[in-house]
Design a protein around this motif. Structure first.
Motif, PDB file in Angstrom:
ATOM      1  N   ARG A 143      41.360  50.859  39.624  1.00  0.00           N
ATOM      2  CA  ARG A 143      42.547  50.001  39.743  1.00  0.00           C
ATOM      3  C   ARG A 143      42.435  49.107  40.959  1.00  0.00           C
ATOM      4  O   ARG A 143      42.593  47.885  40.872  1.00  0.00           O
ATOM      5  CB  ARG A 143      43.816  50.852  39.826  1.00  0.00           C
ATOM      6  N   TRP A 144      42.191  49.706  42.116  1.00  0.00           N
ATOM      7  CA  TRP A 144      42.055  48.901  43.328  1.00  0.00           C
ATOM      8  C   TRP A 144      40.811  48.030  43.280  1.00  0.00           C
ATOM      9  O   TRP A 144      40.814  46.907  43.776  1.00  0.00           O
ATOM     10  CB  TRP A 144      42.039  49.795  44.572  1.00  0.00           C
ATOM     11  N   THR A 152      39.544  46.602  40.655  1.00  0.00           N
ATOM     12  CA  THR A 152      39.861  45.428  39.844  1.00  0.00           C
ATOM     13  C   THR A 152      40.698  44.440  40.638  1.00  0.00           C
ATOM     14  O   THR A 152      40.459  43.226  40.600  1.00  0.00           O
ATOM     15  CB  THR A 152      40.611  45.855  38.575  1.00  0.00           C
ATOM     16  N   ILE A 153      41.677  44.970  41.363  1.00  0.00           N
ATOM     17  CA  ILE A 153      42.552  44.079  42.134  1.00  0.00           C
ATOM     18  C   ILE A 153      41.759  43.389  43.240  1.00  0.00           C
ATOM     19  O   ILE A 153      41.918  42.184  43.488  1.00  0.00           O
ATOM     20  CB  ILE A 153      43.746  44.871  42.710  1.00  0.00           C
ATOM     21  N   SER A 161      39.449  40.762  41.667  1.00  0.00           N
ATOM     22  CA  SER A 161      40.270  39.644  41.216  1.00  0.00           C
ATOM     23  C   SER A 161      40.767  38.825  42.397  1.00  0.00           C
ATOM     24  O   SER A 161      40.851  37.595  42.327  1.00  0.00           O
ATOM     25  CB  SER A 161      41.441  40.163  40.380  1.00  0.00           C
ATOM     26  N   SER A 162      41.067  39.509  43.494  1.00  0.00           N
ATOM     27  CA  SER A 162      41.507  38.800  44.708  1.00  0.00           C
ATOM     28  C   SER A 162      40.368  37.955  45.265  1.00  0.00           C
ATOM     29  O   SER A 162      40.592  36.846  45.754  1.00  0.00           O
ATOM     30  CB  SER A 162      41.973  39.802  45.765  1.00  0.00           C
ATOM     31  N   LEU A 194      45.050  37.744  38.507  1.00  0.00           N
ATOM     32  CA  LEU A 194      45.306  38.745  39.548  1.00  0.00           C
ATOM     33  C   LEU A 194      46.589  39.516  39.239  1.00  0.00           C
ATOM     34  O   LEU A 194      46.645  40.739  39.392  1.00  0.00           O
ATOM     35  CB  LEU A 194      45.401  38.056  40.914  1.00  0.00           C
ATOM     36  N   ALA A 208      45.796  41.956  36.708  1.00  0.00           N
ATOM     37  CA  ALA A 208      45.068  43.088  37.289  1.00  0.00           C
ATOM     38  C   ALA A 208      46.032  44.084  37.917  1.00  0.00           C
ATOM     39  O   ALA A 208      45.870  45.307  37.776  1.00  0.00           O
ATOM     40  CB  ALA A 208      44.073  42.584  38.334  1.00  0.00           C
ATOM     41  N   ILE A 209      47.044  43.574  38.606  1.00  0.00           N
ATOM     42  CA  ILE A 209      48.028  44.449  39.248  1.00  0.00           C
ATOM     43  C   ILE A 209      48.830  45.197  38.190  1.00  0.00           C
ATOM     44  O   ILE A 209      49.010  46.427  38.262  1.00  0.00           O
ATOM     45  CB  ILE A 209      48.956  43.624  40.158  1.00  0.00           C
ATOM     46  N   GLY A 259      46.761  47.759  36.490  1.00  0.00           N
ATOM     47  CA  GLY A 259      46.602  48.924  37.363  1.00  0.00           C
ATOM     48  C   GLY A 259      47.793  49.854  37.250  1.00  0.00           C
ATOM     49  O   GLY A 259      47.640  51.091  37.169  1.00  0.00           O
TER      50      GLY A 259
END
Lengths: 476, 382
Positions: free
Chosen positions: A130-131, A133-134, A137-138, A244, A247-248, A251
């Motif tokens: 999860r993190w 991916t974030i 994406s960031s 993004l 993605a959040i 998650g």
């Protein structure tokens, strides 16, 4: 950008669902793909949480997750080809030549020659899916922002740096998307989802080619030169912000799913040590050559195609972009179809051979005729879809060779255009396609000496598997 | 910087190698103060069966001629008449077999408000700048072999006032004795019967909307040139030939061809040419050829280029202007220039969205033409 999605030979499905990454610390671990269930009491959902859209046990929840997964990389794919869509404007506004322009692609590709190996490790060991991916994406969003800022302040080096940052996040994000996909859809609709994700990737690229010029022209009403360019790229970056956000949200959905279904966090799967490279078979290296040599003639070509169409075929910039985008448009629809065909018929090498032949023919048409480029580009879209559908299932590891092909292919391509023109550039692409063709023929020979698995249909493969199982049982 | 290169040639049977003489500046001019400034440059390319005289006149409307004569035919210049712009003051011992050439009587500065890059009858406003306003000097003479001779000429003054250092028009003209290809972009093909012509408009910003002598030559780093916010340059071009003209037939024509091969001029797939009637029918006539590209930088990067746009609807010359009357073309043809095979047109430099030559304003440019008296097969040797 390419990833190992698209339809696969069903007999290879078990192998393919394992998407390994290299553990750089040299530890080999084997994981069952996807999350594992934890022991404990079953979670009982009530109220809103039990509704179809909020209950991870229901299909609608997975469908909603799929929706966010589809758009997870949309911004990345959209912004990846902004240089290609705005090639002539970038060269004019930033006063750079084709070689310098090409660095906007190569700076994305070069880091991803190695980052594909590290991405899975980072997700498994450091960040979690999860993190991870974030974060990736960031990085994509930040990279696009820096790249746009370079345009606004007329600093090409800043644009190049932005593309580099964008690249660090881009392919790792694709790895993360793969992990999510396997985690949510393993054993269910995985092939279909992979095909859908590949189509979405192509949609993102297509939308870029069709919209960036209108956006640029609109911005040009209130800005000028490099500022117009920078602001246009900043507007393109909105898609990265959107991704993004996806993605959040994804998650959060994944966290809820893990809690309700009592699952461990998804991992990337079987790991391969770097030292294992030494024991890879000849067929692997031949496949790598095919990857490198084929993709040299695709992504670098599309990146530079717009100005080629404008100069040789006297098309305006909007039409040229439309022609460039045809490959992606067709791929969006054709990839699942081609995947289905390959799934039904097997004989992957034969399809790869046919795809390369047709691609070679398309480049020959563009080089030696003045035929409307829509025609060869449409055929190229079909050939490219066929190749992706037939080639990737033969590859059980994440291969960054397509990035390698793009990386040095685009650099050389830019230099060739500036010094020797487009005719020589097209011949350069055709030479690489001939190398891909030769490698394909060679792999067919190697494979046939080893039993001819890649040349067989699914029925023949199944028969062979049953025969070998029968032999094993009788020997026991 | 706007750069355009052109090939000018005439056809004369077989293309055999020629010995090319040194450029002779003001040949036979003696005892006159006018001999100190460049009026006429003469280069002879001697073959086995004939001679080609390259005549380059810089006074009045700059004129560039390729004259085919029998072997050993000499040039005669009556200087007392020539400096008075008298007709037929430049002659040959024998009547030339063929004459072909072009003149540039005027530059034109126009306000391209619709950003089309072209100058047509509806374009307004515009300012005509006769070439007689410019004074020239020969900067350099190149003659390192018997197969090539070249001259570089630059403007020094405009309307009797010195031009600022970085503001100039320059012409480089070269005559060749061997087949080959130019070593600089756009790598035009050349033959022993050809000359190549390069024109550069270098930082050509002239304040033409003032009568104040002191600020006339002021070079401004702005987008405003002589009051035109979207200024572009164009020029009048007159092509002429000594071929007999039949009124029902087209004498001089413009055509463009497309090629698959852009190796010699990366990114340019077209080749433009102007031909006389003889060139089209018998392969023996006058021929001009160029790549439709004008580079905007000295390194001739295709990414910084614009288009030279020629109006292909030629009209015959109906009036001899003052600039043309003071030119070499008039000295050779005399009043027969009006009735000769002629074509007049305009060439403008620009294309849509090229930011008017430079992102940061001052326009400059180059013209490169190849002039030959032999028609070549264009492909695959472009």
């Amino acid at each position: 950008m390419e990833k190992s999605t698209g339809s696969h030979d069903s007999s290879l499905e078990e192998e393919r669902e394992v998407t390994p990454s290299t553990d750089v610390n040299g530890v080999t671990e084997h994981h069952e793909d996807g999350p594992t269930e934890q022991e404990g009491e079953e979670v009982v959902l009530t109220g809103c949480g039990a509704s179809a859209c909020c209950n991870p046990q229901r299909g609608l929840y997975r469908f909603i997750g799929l929706l966010f997964m589809c758009f997870l990389s949309f911004g990345s794919y959209f912004c990846y080809d902004t240089p290609g869509a705005l090639q002539d404007h970038i060269k004019e506004d930033m006063e750079v030549n084709t070689t310098q322009f090409a660095s906007l692609y190569s700076l994305y590709s070069w880091p991803n020659v190695v980052l594909c190996f590290i991405g899975g490790f980072l997700i498994d060991r450091i960040f979690g899916i999860r993190w991870g991916t974030i974060i990736f994406s960031s990085l994509v969003t930040l990279g696009q922002f820096i790249y746009s800022l370079g345009g606004i302040v007329d600093q090409f080096w800043l644009m190049q740096f932005g593309r580099f940052v964008f690249g660090i996040g881009g392919e790792s994000l694709a790895v993360a998307q793969n992990i999510y996909t396997v985690s949510w859809f393993k054993g269910k609709e995985l092939n279909t989802v992979f095909g859908l994700l590949l189509s979405m990737a192509r949609v993102g690229s297509t939308v870029n080619f069709l919209t960036m010029i209108p956006i640029y022209n609109w911005v040009n009403n209130f800005a000028d030169g490099y500022r117009t360019l920078g602001i246009s790229l900043m507007l393109a970056g909105i898609t990265c912000v959107f991704s993004l956000a996806c993605a959040i949200i994804l998650g959060l959905l994944d966290k809820r799913r893990s809690e309700v279904l009592r699952l461990d966090s998804a991992k990337s799967g079987e790991k391969v040590r770097l030292s294992d490279v030494l024991s890879f078979p000849l067929s692997f290296w031949l496949l790598s050559i095919i990857c490198v040599s084929y993709y040299v003639a695709i992504f670098p070509f599309i990146g530079l195609a717009k100005v080629f169409f404008m100069r040789k075929f006297d098309l305006d910039d909007t039409t040229s972009n439309a022609v460039s985008s045809i490959v992606y448009i067709i791929s969006a629809f054709a990839s699942p179809l081609m995947g289905f065909v390959v799934d039904r018929t097997g004989r992957n090498i034969l399809w790869v051979f046919i795809a390369v032949i047709f691609s070679l023919g398309c480049h020959a048409m563009l080089t030696f005729t003045f035929i409307n480029p829509f025609i060869p580009m449409s055929i190229l879209g079909l050939a490219y879809s066929l190749l992706a559908s037939a080639l990737w299932p033969m590859v059980s590891l994440i291969i960054p060779e397509h990035q390698l092909g793009t990386a040095y292919g685009i650099m050389l391509a830019g230099l060739i255009v500036d010094k020797k023109g487009y005719l020589v550039l097209e011949i350069f692409y055709m030479v690489w396609l001939c190398a891909a063709l030769a490698s394909t023929a060679l792999i067919a020979v190697v494979d046939s000496n080893g039993g001819g698995y890649l040349l067989k249909s699914p029925a023949q493969r199944e028969k062979e598997i049953k025969a070998s199982e029968g032999e094993e049982n009788s020997s026991l | 910087m706007l750069r355009w290169r052109l090939l000018l040639m005439v056809m004369a049977g077989m293309t055999t190698a020629r010995n090319v003489s040194q450029p002779d500046v003001n040949p036979q001019c003696e005892g006159l103060p006018e001999c100190e400034e460049p009026w006429l440059i003469h280069v002879v390319a001697t073959g086995n069966n004939d001679s080609i005289h390259h005549l380059w006149g810089i006074h009045g409307a700059p004129s560039f001629l390729v004259v085919t004569t029998s072997l050993d035919t000499g040039l005669n210049v009556t200087w007392t008449d020539f400096i008075k712009f008298s007709p037929l003051s430049v002659t040959f011992d024998e009547k030339p077999i063929h004459i072909f050439g072009f003149s540039i009587p005027n530059l034109i500065l126009f306000d391209d408000t619709d950003d089309s890059g072209t100058l047509d009858n509806s374009t307004e406003p515009y300012i005509v700048v006769p070439m007689t306003n410019f004074y020239w000097e020969i900067k350099e003479v190149f003659n390192e072999s018997t197969r090539e001779s070249a001259v570089l000429m630059e403007t020094t003054k405009f309307q009797d006032k010195p031009l600022p250092m970085e503001t100039k028009i320059s012409f480089q003209i070269a005559a060749y004795g061997l087949e080959g290809r130019s070593t600089v972009l756009p790598h035009l093909l050349r033959t022993p019967n050809s000359a190549q012509f390069d024109m550069v408009l270098d930082h050509l910003v002239l304040n033409l909307n003032t009568t104040d002598d002191e600020i006339l030559m002021e070079v401004k780093e702005t987008t405003d040139i002589s009051g035109f916010k979207k200024a572009r340059w164009a020029m009048d071009l007159i092509i002429f030939s000594s071929e007999p003209l039949n009124e029902e037939e087209k004498g001089i024509e413009f055509s463009t061809e497309k090629s698959l091969d852009d190796e010699n001029t990366p990114g340019v797939f077209h080749l433009d040419q102007i031909t006389t009637k003889l060139a089209r029918t018998t392969k023996q006539g006058g021929y001009m050829q160029w790549r439709p590209v004008s580079y905007l930088s000295s390194d001739r990067d295709i990414n910084l280029s614009t288009d030279p746009n020629i109006d292909g609807n030629f009209t015959s010359l109906t009036e001899i202007s003052i600039a043309l009357e003071e030119s070499l073309a008039y000295a050779v043809f005399g009043d027969k220039l009006e009735s000769a095979m002629t074509a007049q047109t305009k060439v403008s430099f620009g294309q849509k969205k090229d930011k008017f030559y430079a992102a940061k304003t001052t326009p400059h440019g180059l013209l490169a033409l190849d002039m030959d008296r032999h028609q070549r097969k264009l492909s695959p040797r472009w």
